[in-house]
Design a protein around this motif. Structure first.
Motif, mmCIF file in Angstrom:
data_model
loop_
_atom_site.group_PDB
_atom_site.id
_atom_site.type_symbol
_atom_site.label_atom_id
_atom_site.label_comp_id
_atom_site.label_asym_id
_atom_site.label_seq_id
_atom_site.Cartn_x
_atom_site.Cartn_y
_atom_site.Cartn_z
ATOM 1 N N GLU A 106 -33.983 56.850 -1.072
ATOM 2 C CA GLU A 106 -32.746 57.364 -0.770
ATOM 3 C C GLU A 106 -31.575 56.772 -1.562
ATOM 4 N N PRO A 107 -31.492 57.421 -2.925
ATOM 5 C CA PRO A 107 -30.312 57.326 -3.854
ATOM 6 C C PRO A 107 -29.105 58.066 -3.359
ATOM 7 N N ARG A 108 -27.945 57.129 -3.814
ATOM 8 C CA ARG A 108 -26.759 57.652 -3.602
ATOM 9 C C ARG A 108 -25.855 57.188 -4.697
ATOM 10 N N LEU A 109 -24.593 58.025 -4.600
ATOM 11 C CA LEU A 109 -23.415 57.998 -5.814
ATOM 12 C C LEU A 109 -22.220 58.670 -5.267
ATOM 13 N N MET A 110 -21.191 57.654 -5.410
ATOM 14 C CA MET A 110 -19.831 57.901 -5.036
ATOM 15 C C MET A 110 -19.039 57.571 -6.014
ATOM 16 N N ALA A 111 -18.173 58.348 -6.664
ATOM 17 C CA ALA A 111 -17.095 58.160 -7.450
ATOM 18 C C ALA A 111 -15.808 58.472 -7.213
ATOM 19 N N PHE A 124 -16.350 62.542 -5.818
ATOM 20 C CA PHE A 124 -17.380 63.137 -5.609
ATOM 21 C C PHE A 124 -18.553 62.334 -5.375
ATOM 22 N N SER A 125 -19.479 62.777 -4.390
ATOM 23 C CA SER A 125 -20.615 62.133 -3.913
ATOM 24 C C SER A 125 -21.776 62.815 -3.580
ATOM 25 N N ALA A 126 -23.103 62.171 -3.925
ATOM 26 C CA ALA A 126 -24.250 62.814 -3.832
ATOM 27 C C ALA A 126 -25.149 61.725 -3.164
ATOM 28 N N GLU A 156 -45.296 64.894 17.250
ATOM 29 C CA GLU A 156 -45.065 63.285 17.111
ATOM 30 C C GLU A 156 -43.838 62.893 17.918
ATOM 31 N N GLU A 157 -43.729 61.567 18.048
ATOM 32 C CA GLU A 157 -42.595 61.243 18.998
ATOM 33 C C GLU A 157 -41.178 60.927 17.889
ATOM 34 N N PHE A 158 -41.559 60.569 16.543
ATOM 35 C CA PHE A 158 -40.738 60.504 15.648
ATOM 36 C C PHE A 158 -40.786 61.349 14.391
ATOM 37 N N PRO A 159 -40.053 62.609 14.435
ATOM 38 C CA PRO A 159 -40.115 63.475 13.447
ATOM 39 C C PRO A 159 -38.906 62.997 12.290
ATOM 40 N N LEU A 160 -39.392 63.233 11.315
ATOM 41 C CA LEU A 160 -38.546 63.010 10.125
ATOM 42 C C LEU A 160 -37.840 64.004 9.243
ATOM 43 N N ILE A 161 -36.728 64.077 9.261
ATOM 44 C CA ILE A 161 -35.978 65.144 8.666
ATOM 45 C C ILE A 161 -35.280 64.617 7.260
ATOM 46 N N ARG A 162 -35.807 65.361 6.201
ATOM 47 C CA ARG A 162 -35.121 65.018 4.733
ATOM 48 C C ARG A 162 -34.152 65.676 4.258
ATOM 49 N N SER A 163 -32.932 65.025 3.905
ATOM 50 C CA SER A 163 -31.659 65.771 3.872
ATOM 51 C C SER A 163 -31.234 65.265 2.269
ATOM 52 N N ASN A 164 -30.606 66.400 1.621
ATOM 53 C CA ASN A 164 -29.763 66.112 0.469
ATOM 54 C C ASN A 164 -28.419 66.638 0.753
ATOM 55 N N GLU A 165 -27.242 65.975 0.236
ATOM 56 C CA GLU A 165 -26.181 66.207 0.396
ATOM 57 C C GLU A 165 -25.072 66.123 -0.906
ATOM 58 N N ILE A 166 -24.341 67.086 -1.329
ATOM 59 C CA ILE A 166 -23.413 67.026 -2.217
ATOM 60 C C ILE A 166 -21.988 67.402 -1.861
ATOM 61 N N SER A 167 -20.869 66.384 -2.058
ATOM 62 C CA SER A 167 -19.805 66.764 -1.761
ATOM 63 C C SER A 167 -18.593 66.454 -2.915
ATOM 64 N N ILE A 168 -17.467 67.351 -3.118
ATOM 65 C CA ILE A 168 -16.536 66.971 -4.011
ATOM 66 C C ILE A 168 -15.100 67.419 -3.519
ATOM 67 N N GLY A 169 -13.952 66.791 -3.745
ATOM 68 C CA GLY A 169 -12.739 67.049 -3.022
ATOM 69 C C GLY A 169 -11.658 66.397 -3.709
ATOM 70 N N TYR A 184 -18.735 70.744 0.620
ATOM 71 C CA TYR A 184 -19.891 70.264 0.671
ATOM 72 C C TYR A 184 -21.073 71.256 0.784
ATOM 73 N N THR A 185 -22.443 70.763 0.451
ATOM 74 C CA THR A 185 -23.528 71.463 0.758
ATOM 75 C C THR A 185 -24.671 70.610 0.936
ATOM 76 N N LYS A 186 -25.422 70.992 2.056
ATOM 77 C CA LYS A 186 -26.408 70.082 2.790
ATOM 78 C C LYS A 186 -27.681 70.759 2.860
ATOM 79 N N GLN A 187 -28.886 70.095 2.431
ATOM 80 C CA GLN A 187 -30.016 70.822 2.849
ATOM 81 C C GLN A 187 -30.842 69.825 3.720
#
Length: 235
Positions: A106-111, A124-126, A156-169, A184-187
């Protein structure tokens, strides 16, 4: 003409236990520079009792328990570049004990850039992250012959959803107000669903996997008075 009314219901009783432990190491130095490292262990156990009835006759009785252990290590940095650009960056590695699961990063960056008098900000954040969903077995009632429904679920009792998000403002701040405009855009990947087909006394279950993509524009406005404040947000 022969018709039959089928009534089906589930009685579900669940209990979720969670243990969470975290250890952190923090190092600070000049100019508000900060380095944070840590380890986290989360243990979740779900016990549930599922009683299924068809036309007031018990057809299934299930008592199961699921356990998920997550071990995570993370490293984060907070600091400034050129006095006006603030950076928040880091990564997190998660290992899940459930079958067929691996290490997820899970990498992340915010400037954030600030003007000289802090009236304007551009940011900007990703980020990439995982969402653990806790779900009990599905509950439904009064399904007719040859009917079917969809519901977000998983075997399964603990499903896992993987997400990517990019935001600028951009943000502007005055004496008595502050407004912000953000795109923002989120997948999301790994969304599951159950489809139930009920034909006379039989029903079929199977999983379908999919993804979602959302894009949004958010407007935020905050007005501060002498004795009151008002906030408006629209997305």
């Amino acid at each position: 003409l022969l018709t039959e009314q089928i009534e089906r219901w589930n009685l579900v009783k669940g209990r979720l236990k969670e243990f969470n432990w975290r250890w952190e190491w923090i190092k600070e130095w000049n100019n508000n520079q900060k380095l944070i490292g840590g380890f986290q262990r989360v243990s979740r156990k779900n016990d549930y009792l599922n009683l299924v009835a068809l036309n007031s006759i018990n057809v299934d009785f299930v008592q199961e328990d699921f356990k998920l252990i997550t071990n995570s290590v993370y490293l984060e940095y907070e600091g400034y570049l050129f006095d006006k650009i603030k950076l928040n960056s880091g990564f997190r590695a998660n290992h899940y004990s459930a079958e067929n699961r691996q290490v997820f990063w899970e990498p992340r960056l915010m400037a954030t850039w600030k003007s000289r008098k802090d009236h304007w900000k551009v940011f900007f954040s990703a980020a990439k992250f995982n969402q653990e969903m806790y779900q009990t077995p599905i509950i439904y009632n009064e399904l007719g012959v040859n009917s079917s429904i969809w519901q977000l679920s998983n075997f399964e009792e603990f499903p896992l959803i993987r997400s990517n998000e990019i935001s600028i403002g951009v943000e502007n701040k005055g004496k008595n107000y502050r407004w912000k405009l953000n795109y923002y855009t989120k997948q999301n990947v790994g969304i599951t669903a159950w489809k139930m087909n009920l034909e006379l006394d039989q029903f079929n279950l199977f999983n379908e996997y999919g993804h979602s993509l959302s894009r949004g524009l958010e407007l935020y406005l905050h007005i501060l008075g002498q004795q009151s404040s008002s906030t408006l947000s629209y997305t």
